[in-house]
Design a protein around this motif. Structure first.
Motif, PDB file in Angstrom:
ATOM      1  N   ILE A 105      11.087  10.327   6.882  1.00  0.00           N
ATOM      2  CA  ILE A 105      10.053  10.094   7.806  1.00  0.00           C
ATOM      3  C   ILE A 105       9.026  10.082   7.539  1.00  0.00           C
ATOM      4  O   ILE A 105       8.550  11.793   7.309  1.00  0.00           O
ATOM      5  CB  ILE A 105      11.494  10.671   9.082  1.00  0.00           C
ATOM      6  N   TYR A 106       7.767   9.597   7.479  1.00  0.00           N
ATOM      7  CA  TYR A 106       7.079   9.507   7.573  1.00  0.00           C
ATOM      8  C   TYR A 106       6.263   9.140   9.016  1.00  0.00           C
ATOM      9  O   TYR A 106       6.319   7.989   9.078  1.00  0.00           O
ATOM     10  CB  TYR A 106       6.425   8.906   6.360  1.00  0.00           C
ATOM     11  N   ARG A 107       5.632   9.950   9.516  1.00  0.00           N
ATOM     12  CA  ARG A 107       5.173   9.982  11.134  1.00  0.00           C
ATOM     13  C   ARG A 107       4.082  10.795  11.174  1.00  0.00           C
ATOM     14  O   ARG A 107       4.274  12.070  10.976  1.00  0.00           O
ATOM     15  CB  ARG A 107       6.510   9.840  11.742  1.00  0.00           C
ATOM     16  N   TYR A 108       3.158  10.184  12.231  1.00  0.00           N
ATOM     17  CA  TYR A 108       2.151  10.922  12.790  1.00  0.00           C
ATOM     18  C   TYR A 108       1.032  11.565  11.899  1.00  0.00           C
ATOM     19  O   TYR A 108       0.126  12.428  12.718  1.00  0.00           O
ATOM     20  CB  TYR A 108       2.923  12.035  13.992  1.00  0.00           C
ATOM     21  N   ASN A 109       0.649  10.479  10.386  1.00  0.00           N
ATOM     22  CA  ASN A 109      -0.377  11.076   9.823  1.00  0.00           C
ATOM     23  C   ASN A 109      -1.376  10.915  10.021  1.00  0.00           C
ATOM     24  O   ASN A 109      -1.213   9.187  11.242  1.00  0.00           O
ATOM     25  CB  ASN A 109       0.498  10.894   8.527  1.00  0.00           C
ATOM     26  N   ALA A 137      13.999   4.479   4.060  1.00  0.00           N
ATOM     27  CA  ALA A 137      12.185   5.386   4.719  1.00  0.00           C
ATOM     28  C   ALA A 137      12.049   4.604   6.045  1.00  0.00           C
ATOM     29  O   ALA A 137      12.407   3.524   6.440  1.00  0.00           O
ATOM     30  CB  ALA A 137      11.229   4.814   3.740  1.00  0.00           C
ATOM     31  N   THR A 138      11.642   5.410   6.945  1.00  0.00           N
ATOM     32  CA  THR A 138      11.649   5.357   7.835  1.00  0.00           C
ATOM     33  C   THR A 138       9.878   5.863   8.272  1.00  0.00           C
ATOM     34  O   THR A 138       9.303   6.623   8.486  1.00  0.00           O
ATOM     35  CB  THR A 138      12.498   5.584   9.349  1.00  0.00           C
ATOM     36  N   ILE A 139       8.669   4.493   8.657  1.00  0.00           N
ATOM     37  CA  ILE A 139       7.315   4.914   8.988  1.00  0.00           C
ATOM     38  C   ILE A 139       6.834   4.567   9.869  1.00  0.00           C
ATOM     39  O   ILE A 139       6.833   3.049  10.654  1.00  0.00           O
ATOM     40  CB  ILE A 139       6.742   3.799   7.523  1.00  0.00           C
ATOM     41  N   TYR A 140       6.659   5.974  10.797  1.00  0.00           N
ATOM     42  CA  TYR A 140       6.147   5.149  12.603  1.00  0.00           C
ATOM     43  C   TYR A 140       4.758   5.870  12.929  1.00  0.00           C
ATOM     44  O   TYR A 140       5.134   6.839  12.178  1.00  0.00           O
ATOM     45  CB  TYR A 140       7.571   4.687  13.272  1.00  0.00           C
TER      46      TYR A 140
END
Length: 195
Positions: A105-109, A137-140
């Motif tokens: 998970i890639y978030r809030y960057n 992957a989940t990117i949000y």
């Protein structure tokens, strides 16, 4: 220093998906990877399961800011700028090269102020790069500002990209059709804000 922070053989088990539960949190990582510029990152998760990279400030590195290889890792709340500025085919956040990498998970960057240095980097410079077969992957909810390309999705399947803000001179996404028979992306709500 040649490398920043790198977790490799960190106790996780890729075969059983036992979480390592390591945290790289609230660090400042800068001016690293100067001797070996390619293939290294300011923060790296190598074959890792269940780790968190959060609240870090990463800047002034020639290649990747964060590499996340493995399963069930979370990359969140990082402030990344002026990276990927000396090596082509590079990104602020990178993962790739295995279908078995799932659940990252890639978030809030906040990824910003990364330039395409044409004399040094004749390839893509990307905010978040999910490469060669990486899947699941989940990117949000990331903000990508003043970066040549927001996202590059280069193969794999079941990648979710939603509710990201891309602004000020950033090309939203690049989806090269490598592995044509196995690409199944689900795109939802890419927002483009003009300067």
């Amino acid at each position: 220093a040649d490398m920043g922070i790198y977790l490799l053989n960190d106790g996780s088990e890729l075969q059983t998906l036992i979480h390592s539960n390591n945290y790289i949190d609230n660090c400042i990582v800068t001016d690293v990877c100067r001797q070996r510029k390619s293939g290294v990152a300011a923060i790296g998760l190598g074959n890792s399961v269940g780790n968190v990279v959060s609240h870090n400030k990463i800047y002034d590195t020639p290649f990747f800011a964060i590499i996340a290889m493995g399963n069930d890792n979370i990359v969140e709340y990082n402030d990344i700028s002026n990276v990927a500025n000396e090596v082509a085919d590079s990104a602020a956040i990178y993962s790739g090269q295995r279908f078995s990498d799932q659940g990252n998970i890639y978030r809030y960057n906040y990824i910003h102020d990364i330039k395409q240095h044409s004399a040094k980097t004749n390839g893509s410079v990307v905010g978040i790069y999910i490469d060669d077969m990486d899947s699941g992957a989940t990117i949000y909810s990331n903000i990508i500002n003043r970066v040549p390309t927001g996202f590059l999705l280069g193969g794999g399947k079941n990648v979710t990209l939603k509710n990201n803000i891309i602004m000020k001179g950033t090309k939203p996404k690049n989806v090269p059709f490598r592995f044509k028979t196995i690409i199944f992306f689900n795109f939802i709500s890419i927002i483009k804000i003009k300067a």
